[in-house]
Write an enzyme that holds these catalytic residues in place. Structure first.
Site, mmCIF file in Angstrom:
data_model
loop_
_atom_site.group_PDB
_atom_site.id
_atom_site.type_symbol
_atom_site.label_atom_id
_atom_site.label_comp_id
_atom_site.label_asym_id
_atom_site.label_seq_id
_atom_site.Cartn_x
_atom_site.Cartn_y
_atom_site.Cartn_z
ATOM 1 N N GLU A 295 -33.359 -26.280 5.807
ATOM 2 C CA GLU A 295 -33.832 -26.613 7.145
ATOM 3 C C GLU A 295 -35.049 -25.768 7.510
ATOM 4 O OE1 GLU A 295 -32.480 -29.276 8.726
ATOM 5 O OE2 GLU A 295 -31.446 -29.344 6.781
ATOM 6 N N ASP B 159 -17.388 -19.458 0.900
ATOM 7 C CA ASP B 159 -16.967 -20.850 0.965
ATOM 8 C C ASP B 159 -17.700 -21.540 2.119
ATOM 9 O OD1 ASP B 159 -15.671 -23.259 1.211
ATOM 10 O OD2 ASP B 159 -13.664 -22.427 1.013
ATOM 11 N N HIS C 145 -40.513 -26.171 15.363
ATOM 12 C CA HIS C 145 -39.976 -27.186 14.458
ATOM 13 C C HIS C 145 -41.060 -28.157 14.004
ATOM 14 C CE1 HIS C 145 -36.111 -25.576 15.650
ATOM 15 N NE2 HIS C 145 -35.639 -26.149 14.573
#
Lengths: 418, 418, 418, 418
Positions: free
Chosen positions: B117, B322, B413
């Site tokens: 991302e 995990d 972004h």
């Protein structure tokens, strides 16, 4: 000494074992000397900058991080990462093929799963095989929506109310503005939350074949810029997101509506299939399901299910989805019951599957390769990917419930884990 | 046509656009012909079996999945995966260094973050730099616990009650049995849930430096085997886990207690630091925090925070944790307020950070290398890793709240994403 | 012995103090002899039947239950109760008057509160006085809806999907049928939840001035009868309510939408008013609010507030509302902050206020009298009652937060309770 | 116009139907003239003061509020209410008798239910009769606890940690102080929540036969006064309750632990009993239960059940409990399944039944009379009352589930409601 207090005290004692409380407090204080020298930030990915970062870290590039393949693919990572130093290699297993009979998915899909957890691929593989042996699962995308929730503060509820009235009237304009920022997404609806003198507009978008978080941010910003300029009532504060959208978080709102894609999948398994694949009867699985459903309810989860997060994380990582979305996607309902014919009926329903087949990490080399393996790379495939995802999770629920119902669970983990 | 109904109808129309409902129903049916040929399952990782799997998939090994480095490390993946076909390569960025003043963590830590991302590493880096400029954050593991919840069904509540009495008396035996299965874990406590004729024993363990899910399963199985054999009252059904433990799920129970490690971290930032790093005042951040906290409350999240899942997923993946545990870890509270001196006080509190520095994926090559970079590989380091993790998330909250408060969020972004 | 286990053991010991576990188990067994003789059920309220019930109970009518006033009003209770034996007398206090500036409420309202909890009326009175001194609160009904959610089971998701398509097409017919059963309610919208082969249709109604639970049941039954008869796909099971409506329960769905009326109210209080009425500064209240908001978040409530249930229960009982609805109404958000001028801004928002001014218990003598006192008896008043209710709760939040912020809380309870 | 937006717009239109937005805004403004004249507050209950209040209200005492019986019992209400103007009369019905085989309850109990909702008493009566016909229900108080959660703010997490260490060491002193304030309650345990520089101490008490909210407040205040004086580290803020206790609110914390009494009750019903009382088979009820349990899960309730709040509110009001506690008590789990013999197994489990048989409203005349009817007035009876309460709710679940499973639900409401 009893109760929770006794455990807190034991914890404290273990902390104070070799030292005293004042030394600990000292240890916890901010330390200004020597000053920290931050890595020089950079967003461009290339060999030169990566080498500079390794120098700043103070060691030679680690060959398991900056391996030859990675070193040959710098340009492929540009735009997906900053301060690039190499890659993390996650073991990839293949499960299935899983037959999916969906609105969008039609056929037999290999299931690439990236995980470091032993037994995970084996368990999902077993589930997928059972489903495929039964002619595949039915899987349906029942709704699609992604939201962004800009927030607005006013001097009073009166002004806030006027703003809401204006915003409702201006919605067509909002749509035009939003839709002009993207050729794939569409602003579809808006929810309105008036809380005192605050207003949250919960914009709902479709996002084409992208997962779409950036797309809806940019579209919403365009609307907010317009509001900032044109709104006839004075706005005290305006934020492009007021933390109401549920982005990257399990939320009641997303749970009871849709974030990304809402998908439901089902399969009917005969006693023969269950006997063959998991040595169990429908009754055994249903008995366990009922007890585990109540267990989930007693623990206070959003929905009741076994381990959606396992399959979601593994598929999301393998196919270049946003792994952080596991937090919001791992909600929903698993239901098992007996059919009038004595077979096992099993279904899963998830309100927030967040997948895309374009954008984000889906274009990274190994991730793109996995999507290609599945035949789901590129546009027009995101609905099918969501339906396959639900089928995968259905298989995972069947497999873990069988393991727990028959007592195989521990054995499998014992045998497969290192 | 108005309301939710109108959107449902639009969704239906788009599905029925090019076809009719009976064709769709046909498409959704199970299909038994031709039968699906499942991949031959295998748990051993080696070149031979991987090649057989690729053959079964029907294509040549993809060079971006089975790259040379991966091909040279088969044996390293054994015991972490089944049906191995290669590796997924996740871009790895480095943020920091982050100065952490903890009970266990002491010093300046590079923060390896694996993500696809855009803007994520840049945002966490900015947050880490602010914290380090302030002398570092204080971070404390305040409790440690991992649970497994075996479930027992009886003919009646009376028998269930007798069982509880016997189990409480037998707890020292349970402890001996559980502790005999592991040199690292200890059975510490047990919660009891009596629901009609069902009993869930919620065993609470410490797990040393491992995350510990397998460890507590094996220990609990040993206790269950004993109960099965020795219990003086008849048990109808016994399951090693009744889905009450909250494993891999956001749950109220874990949220209000601890799963893994409960950690809290804080920092005080002067107006000068804020101005320098994010061009904002304490007041701006606090105003946004308050509105976003209410936004979170209105959306019904467990706790209120910005985007814990982003940093958790990236650090978990980079360090071999995990990734599915993001679902259970991404809960907690972010709090911003003004100090009497006019500085910004910021804290995060997470009840369920699930990290280990041994076991699971922590021994995989690139993951191990990241732990080594941090100086946290191997035993005696899990407490520090948890404290660094909380510090990372504190930095992430500072950065995103600043971005949203100042209007930089969309710009960042826009600029960084491909 | 430590932990939760130690407390469970203590609890068990106290139970087994004077007896052994087998005697206890015996005690818990069903006992068939002698058989129980149930009261003869009756729904008609009159003196004869009440006397027969007292005879069945085996004592003379208790004069504090069947007092002279009650004995003179039998016919007034008919249709509100079965097996009538008298009345429970709840002390009634009056608070206010509360000035409310609402969409529907306009003026100064006495606040009748029925409760047996000391300090409750005093606390709400104090809050109401502060608000009135500030020119009253602003209060707005922002939405109105009541739902019923019939549930349908099918053989498969395919059939369920066909049903949904048919139901969407048939919605106008559903509306006609539903609306034909009542002159006050209207079927406005429908939400659709497809979970495997199950469908829940969440019908949303307006209910005029009634609270409306019976109204929507009867309307939904009419639709279900039609579906039963006319639906072109085979339905396995059909239920008028599938427990999705949130009736009488705090639910995420109702919390994030509306059940009954969603209302928000606000007031601005100057430092002078606070000083006069509660001897506190805005800052003191805001500091406590922030800490208590986080306390609420940490405890996992739906929304964050202080004690909505107290005022709701007292007003609901006094005005003949359904007291069980306290369970679903006591959710929402209280927010305090400082205005730019240094005053205290306070607001409350509740998504599920369930009130009516006709129907249910609103016609009972003392309840009707209370509605008359308020000037809100009979039709066209339910919106105003909801807005007054929100204002009352705003006052209650101001008062309790002031009490806790200043340390008066315990003193008040000490002084006023018996 | 579609979606949620269309409904918001319709709502706005209806508001603006006869007026414009500026007039509405005007209406919502604070109005300072004429000033409101508050009722003169008073806590003493007597004829004189009540008459003065009626004068202030501006009407003659209403004879349905200040009836002769009430007028003759002024002194009985003193200490339970302020600003007393009379009583609210709630219709009281009697259900049962219910046979309860409990740890504390033993025998056949009449069930007094105060409600204005038609069909409620009839439904609970039907359920109680079924249970009694089966030899009664088993009902067990499995834990008892009530909490108060004082909150403490410090300059830093370091100081907060020191405080926790000191508080753990001082706990015996806290116990002595707390226990010295009451002869009935005991401070049993303490939970510790460290959130940044904030600490919540969650004190857990037993409260004898009282519900106990005031008791634990007074005891906690004594501890807080001591902490204020003696704590060796500087405390910035101290509050007797930080809103973490869950008082009067449904909370995750109370749901997963205990507030008041945790009780579980069960019964086994033969097909014959079901046929006789509700004309249904076990299968019919179990099928509906399963679907409604999933319905509850989908709506996001705490636990899954049908209508606990109905019976709770009616029994709480009849027996002088705090009706506001319905908000926190109406959580838990109802479970139906088939026994190996083909009978219906049904159970309910509630973690937060808040009842007392002394204190609060239990001494009010009609309330006391109801407790006497049940044989449960005065000390040593609260455990039994909690067990009877759970039995009542079990009956209510059986009855409503039968009604919904067989289609009787609407008919019953149609017939019994006015």
């Amino acid at each position: 000494m009893v109760g929770k207090r006794s455990l807190t005290s034991l914890h404290l004692e273990s902390l104070l074992d070799k030292t005293d409380i004042d030394s600990i407090a000292k240890q916890l204080e901010p330390k200004h000397e020597p000053p920290v020298k931050p890595y020089f930030p950079n967003s461009k990915v290339n060999a030169h900058r990566t080498n500079k970062l390794w120098k700043a870290i103070g060691t030679a590039p680690h060959p398991d991080i900056l391996d030859p393949w990675t070193g040959a693919h710098f340009e492929h990572f540009d735009g997906n990462i900053e301060n690039f130093i190499g890659t993390t290699k996650i073991p990839l297993g293949i499960a299935g093929p899983l037959r999916v009979n969906g609105l969008f998915a039609q056929g037999d899909y290999p299931l690439p799963l990236a995980t470091s957890e032993a037994a995970l691929v084996a368990s999902y593989h077993r589930g997928a095989c059972m489903i495929s042996a039964a002619g595949g699962c039915t899987s349906m995308v029942v709704y699609q929506a992604l939201n962004r929730a800009p927030a607005f503060a006013f001097d009073s509820m009166r002004t806030a109310g006027k703003f809401v009235a204006w915003a409702m009237e201006s919605f067509e304009t909002f749509q035009q503005l939003a839709n002009s920022t993207t050729s794939h997404g569409k602003l579809v609806d808006v929810g309105t939350t008036l809380e005192g003198n605050h207003v949250y507009l919960n914009f709902e978008f479709t996002t084409g074949d992208a997962s779409g978080q950036n797309m809806v941010t940019i579209a919403t910003q365009a609307v907010c810029d317009f509001i900032q300029k044109e709104c006839p009532v004075p706005i005290r504060q305006l934020y492009v997101e007021g933390n109401l959208s549920g982005d990257k978080k399990a939320s009641s709102q997303a749970y009871t509506t849709t974030r990304g894609r809402k998908v439901t999948a089902e399969v009917v398994l005969t006693p023969e299939i269950l006997e063959k694949y998991v040595r169990a009867t429908p009754r055994q699985l249903i008995d366990y399901w009922r007890m585990s459903a109540i267990g989930g309810v007693l623990s206070g989860t959003m929905g009741v299910h076994g381990h959606f997060a396992n399959g979601l994380a593994a598929l999301y990582i393998a196919t270049g989805q946003d792994a952080a979305c596991v937090a919001e996607s791992a909600m929903g309902v698993t239901r098992f019951e007996q059919t009038p014919d004595g077979d096992l009926y099993a279904s899963v329903t998830l309100p927030g599957i967040m997948v895309g087949t374009v954008g984000g990490g889906t274009g990274l080399p190994s991730q793109k390769a996995c999507l290609q393996l599945m035949g789901l790379q590129g546009s027009s495939n995101s609905g099918a990917l969501a339906e396959v995802c639900a089928g995968l999770l259905l298989g995972g629920e069947l497999s873990i419930i069988a393991a727990l119902a028959t007592g195989d669970f521990t054995k499998a983990h014992h045998k497969l884990a290192r």
